[in-house]
Design a protein around this motif. Structure first.
Motif, PDB file in Angstrom:
ATOM      1  N   VAL A 182     -12.847  -7.464   3.167  1.00  0.00           N
ATOM      2  CA  VAL A 182     -11.985  -6.741   2.240  1.00  0.00           C
ATOM      3  C   VAL A 182     -10.575  -7.304   2.392  1.00  0.00           C
ATOM      4  O   VAL A 182     -10.107  -7.533   3.512  1.00  0.00           O
ATOM      5  CB  VAL A 182     -11.980  -5.227   2.550  1.00  0.00           C
TER       6      VAL A 182
ATOM      7  N   SER B  91       0.831  -1.205   0.000  1.00  0.00           N
ATOM      8  CA  SER B  91       0.000   0.000   0.000  1.00  0.00           C
ATOM      9  C   SER B  91       0.863   1.251   0.000  1.00  0.00           C
ATOM     10  O   SER B  91       0.555   2.234  -0.689  1.00  0.00           O
ATOM     11  CB  SER B  91      -0.936   0.019   1.212  1.00  0.00           C
TER      12      SER B  91
ATOM     13  N   ALA C  45     -12.853  -7.345  -2.677  1.00  0.00           N
ATOM     14  CA  ALA C  45     -13.816  -7.319  -1.582  1.00  0.00           C
ATOM     15  C   ALA C  45     -14.960  -8.263  -1.917  1.00  0.00           C
ATOM     16  O   ALA C  45     -15.418  -8.325  -3.062  1.00  0.00           O
ATOM     17  CB  ALA C  45     -14.343  -5.901  -1.376  1.00  0.00           C
TER      18      ALA C  45
ATOM     19  N   ASP D 128     -15.234  -5.976   7.262  1.00  0.00           N
ATOM     20  CA  ASP D 128     -15.651  -4.639   6.850  1.00  0.00           C
ATOM     21  C   ASP D 128     -17.007  -4.275   7.458  1.00  0.00           C
ATOM     22  O   ASP D 128     -18.038  -4.838   7.098  1.00  0.00           O
ATOM     23  CB  ASP D 128     -15.732  -4.570   5.321  1.00  0.00           C
TER      24      ASP D 128
ATOM     25  N   ASP E 215      -6.669  -6.406   1.443  1.00  0.00           N
ATOM     26  CA  ASP E 215      -5.827  -5.333   0.920  1.00  0.00           C
ATOM     27  C   ASP E 215      -4.679  -5.917   0.104  1.00  0.00           C
ATOM     28  O   ASP E 215      -4.498  -7.144   0.018  1.00  0.00           O
ATOM     29  CB  ASP E 215      -5.333  -4.419   2.043  1.00  0.00           C
TER      30      ASP E 215
ATOM     31  N   VAL F  60      -6.951  -1.590  -1.776  1.00  0.00           N
ATOM     32  CA  VAL F  60      -7.735  -2.829  -1.726  1.00  0.00           C
ATOM     33  C   VAL F  60      -7.435  -3.687  -2.948  1.00  0.00           C
ATOM     34  O   VAL F  60      -7.359  -3.182  -4.074  1.00  0.00           O
ATOM     35  CB  VAL F  60      -9.237  -2.498  -1.663  1.00  0.00           C
TER      36      VAL F  60
END
Length: 465
Positions: A76, A37, A71, A86, A78, A68
């Motif tokens: 979810v 991320s 989902a 979630d 990542d 993400v």
């Protein structure tokens, strides 16, 4: 911030130095566990304004944007492979779970049959019938978002009534329709200072009063120039504010008496049940708006109106000169959205789905009460169907001003980051949580355990002391 960190009303029971140390540790932990991320966030900074697809995505609690991978249902995943439970659910966009199977199947079926044509389909007729049966309003139109639906219904009502003024409640949320960005400051209407690029004075045609204040509502309506009252049946975006007993019954009578119309924005309060809050509580609106959830998360929205309003609206269009009405866009009512809505309304937003959601939400609310008592925190829990929230005050606020005074973004972000690092996602705005048909008792227990752990790190007196 209006108060110092120590004196802020939300901080009763919080050891702020401990909380700040906890936040520092959590930020470090987040950075260490999310390298992919971090890399993608750095890449996005090169070409995306503020480094995110939409600037308010920076309002999340994270030091850099969480990215993400996919989902599904109540979960979810990542890009670093963490599975998160979630409870945000796209802030109701995915209130019935991510990628619900009937909607996914409808989208696959439609994918090779066209997306948009500016022509009607069989799905559109079926959706109209389903909406009419569910919400007891006979006529419907479509939009790409609840913001657009709110904008369009206000335009229709102004055209139908010949009146110009809109009345809203202080602290309301109806998407980004410009007309509603007026607040009460020291009892006076003021255009919201954070609104960017607004060149017209909104207070000229927008009136604002406090929720639950019947005398103020009557005084505003007595001027006889209000086209409609645009309201959520429960305020949801400044922290939940419930209507007091009898408020909507009396408010409806006042609105009708003074010749105005009532529009219910059920985009968030559809959490109440299959027909929304208004139907469950006997509110007879002249028009209704519903956005995000109605297509299972696919961008679309709907707005419905009574037969009398529809007749006046159609007459206004027929009487107008030829040309663009300012209502609708090329993609409005597109084939993909129609297919998604038909599947969502008939196969996803079912009574059995709601029964499960309400059971889990009640368990969540009860668990939250117990945890707050355990940690001796003077906070309250508010619930509207599948939507539950804890607020930094002992009793639920009764209007937008009271709700605004107890908001504490710094404390919210601290708690939210602690939950995220423990595998739980809730909304970045205040402390709202949603359950969906795929939310299990184990998911609820995981959230409660995570919150218990976070509060143990930041409260003044631990339960075992």
């Amino acid at each position: 911030m209006k108060n110092s960190p120590v004196s802020h009303p939300s901080r009763t029971g919080i050891d702020w130095p401990r909380a700040q140390a906890f936040l520092a540790r959590e930020r470090t932990h987040y950075a260490a566990r999310n390298p992919q991320s971090a890399s993608l966030a750095a890449q996005a900074q090169q070409h995306l304004l503020f480094g995110v697809p939409l600037h308010w995505m920076n309002d999340w609690c994270t030091p850099f944007a969480l990215h993400v991978a996919h989902a599904s249902g109540a979960g979810v995943t990542d890009v670093d492979g963490h599975n998160l439970v979630d409870f945000c659910l796209g802030d109701t966009g995915a209130m019935f779970g991510h990628a619900p199977a009937p909607v996914a199947a409808a989208l696959v079926h439609q994918a090779t049959r066209g997306y948009t044509t500016m022509l009607a389909t069989a799905d559109a007729a079926a959706v109209g019938q389903s909406l009419s049966e569910r919400f007891c309003l006979p006529f419907w139109q479509f939009a790409m978002s609840a913001t657009d639906a709110n904008r369009y219904i206000v335009r229709w009502i102004r055209a139908a009534t010949g009146r110009k003024k809109l009345l809203v409640f202080n602290g309301c949320y109806h998407g980004t329709i410009e007309d509603v960005f007026v607040d009460l400051v020291n009892g006076q209407p003021v255009q919201r200072s954070s609104l960017l690029g607004q060149v017209h004075d909104l207070t000229e045609h927008t009136m604002v009063v406090e929720f639950n204040d019947l005398p103020a509502l009557e005084a505003a309506l007595q001027q006889g120039d209000v086209a409609c009252v645009l309201a959520e049946p429960v305020m949801t975006n400044i922290g939940m504010v419930l209507p007091e007993p009898g408020f909507w019954s009396a408010a409806q009578a006042l609105i009708r008496h003074h010749g105005a119309l009532l529009v219910m924005d059920e985009t968030h309060t559809i959490s109440t049940g299959p027909g929304g809050y208004a139907r469950a509580h006997g509110i007879e609106a002249d028009a209704l708006v519903l956005g995000k959830p109605v297509g299972g998360g696919v961008p679309c929205a709907v707005y419905g109106m009574s037969a009398s309003l529809a007749q006046c609206a159609m007459q206004a269009k027929q009487d107008a000169p030829p040309g663009h009405s300012g209502i609708g866009t090329t993609l409005t009512g597109n084939m993909l959205a129609m297919a998604a809505m038909r599947a969502a309304l008939t196969e996803v937003m079912t009574p059995s789905a709601y029964a499960h959601m309400l059971t889990q939400a009640q368990a969540l609310a009860s668990g939250l009460h117990s945890i707050l008592q355990k940690h001796r925190l003077p906070w309250c829990v508010t619930q509207v169907g599948a939507r539950t929230e804890f607020q930094f005050c002992a009793t639920p606020p009764r209007n937008g001003s009271e709700a605004d005074r107890v908001l504490d973004g710094e404390l919210e972000h601290l708690i939210h980051l602690g939950l995220l690092n423990r595998g739980i996602l809730i909304t970045p705005f205040h402390n709202m949580m949603l359950v969906c048909p795929q939310t299990t008792p184990a998911h609820v227990a995981q959230l409660l355990d995570a919150l218990d752990a976070v509060l143990s790190e930041i409260t003044v007196l631990s339960p075992s002391a």
